[in-house]
Design a protein around this motif. Structure first.
Motif, short mmCIF file in Angstrom:
data_model
loop_
_atom_site.label_atom_id
_atom_site.label_comp_id
_atom_site.label_asym_id
_atom_site.label_seq_id
_atom_site.Cartn_x
_atom_site.Cartn_y
_atom_site.Cartn_z
N ILE A 278 10.80 58.83 -74.81
CA ILE A 278 11.87 59.72 -75.26
C ILE A 278 11.92 60.94 -74.35
O ILE A 278 10.89 61.55 -74.03
N GLY A 279 13.13 61.29 -73.94
CA GLY A 279 13.39 62.54 -73.26
C GLY A 279 14.03 63.49 -74.25
O GLY A 279 14.92 63.09 -75.00
N ILE B 16 6.67 61.34 -74.98
CA ILE B 16 7.75 62.31 -75.22
C ILE B 16 7.71 63.34 -74.11
O ILE B 16 6.71 64.03 -73.93
N LYS B 17 8.79 63.44 -73.37
CA LYS B 17 8.90 64.43 -72.31
C LYS B 17 9.98 65.42 -72.70
O LYS B 17 11.09 65.03 -73.03
N ILE B 18 9.66 66.71 -72.66
CA ILE B 18 10.57 67.73 -73.15
C ILE B 18 10.86 68.75 -72.07
O ILE B 18 9.96 69.13 -71.31
N GLU C 286 13.97 57.00 -66.50
CA GLU C 286 14.72 56.08 -67.36
C GLU C 286 14.08 56.03 -68.74
O GLU C 286 13.32 55.12 -69.05
N PHE C 287 14.41 57.00 -69.57
CA PHE C 287 13.91 57.02 -70.94
C PHE C 287 14.60 55.93 -71.74
O PHE C 287 15.75 55.57 -71.47
N ASP C 288 13.92 55.44 -72.76
CA ASP C 288 14.57 54.54 -73.71
C ASP C 288 15.60 55.30 -74.53
O ASP C 288 16.64 54.77 -74.89
N LEU C 289 15.31 56.59 -74.80
CA LEU C 289 16.17 57.41 -75.63
C LEU C 289 16.15 58.85 -75.13
O LEU C 289 15.08 59.40 -74.88
N LEU C 290 17.32 59.43 -74.97
CA LEU C 290 17.44 60.85 -74.64
C LEU C 290 18.02 61.55 -75.85
O LEU C 290 19.09 61.17 -76.34
#
Length: 170
Positions: free
Chosen positions: A34-35, A63-65, A106-110
């Motif tokens: 997740i981004g 999780i990258k923020i 390329e996150f699965d979800l942003l």
């Protein structure tokens, strides 16, 4: 101050030209990465938001923020990687490495966690290589695949609605 308005105008123009190239991918797999793009100017509970995501079964390492602040002080240290208006050029090009890396991942979800249309945040969302994008209903409908209608302060409701939808898709 006047230059900021001109810069915002050019970034909006670049964004408007790129919004036509939005690709809608079909969400078919489990969410692993997740981004999280947060407007820290309006929402100061990023750590609580991450904790809520972890409570729903996500791994903290996945999780990258990154955060955005309208009044950004380069001398101050922030708990999460943070950028401001000066880190984006007039043509909408990114000038900081961590943000360029975030966009290219390329996150699965942003999750675009901002509810007001700010050209710089919208440009980062648009340029992101994420497979699936989720955001607030109050932001341009062309940016995100899913829009959740709630207040920005109510992060627990946002996360619960997000996972409710994700479970229905599986």
């Amino acid at each position: 101050m006047f230059l900021n308005y001109i810069k915002e105008f050019f970034v909006k123009k670049s964004l408007k030209n790129n919004l036509h190239n939005v690709k809608n991918e079909v969400f078919t797999s489990n969410v692993q990465t997740i981004g999280l793009l947060v407007d820290e100017s309006e929402f100061g509970h990023s750590n609580e938001l991450v904790k809520e995501l972890i409570l729903n079964g996500l791994n903290e390492q996945n999780i990258k923020i990154v955060g955005y602040r309208s009044k950004f002080d380069k001398k101050k240290t922030y708990p999460i990687p943070t950028f401001g208006k000066k880190d984006i050029s007039w043509r909408g090009e990114v000038n900081v490495d961590f943000l360029a890396e975030f966009i290219e991942t390329e996150f699965d979800l942003l999750i675009s966690y901002y509810d007001t249309e700010k050209a710089i945040l919208m440009m980062v969302t648009n340029k992101s290589k994420a497979k699936f994008k989720v955001g607030f209903a109050s932001v341009d409908k062309n940016l995100n695949r899913w829009m959740i209608e709630t207040a920005i302060e109510n992060y627990k409701l946002f996360v619960s609605e997000l996972f409710k939808y994700l479970k229905n898709i599986k």
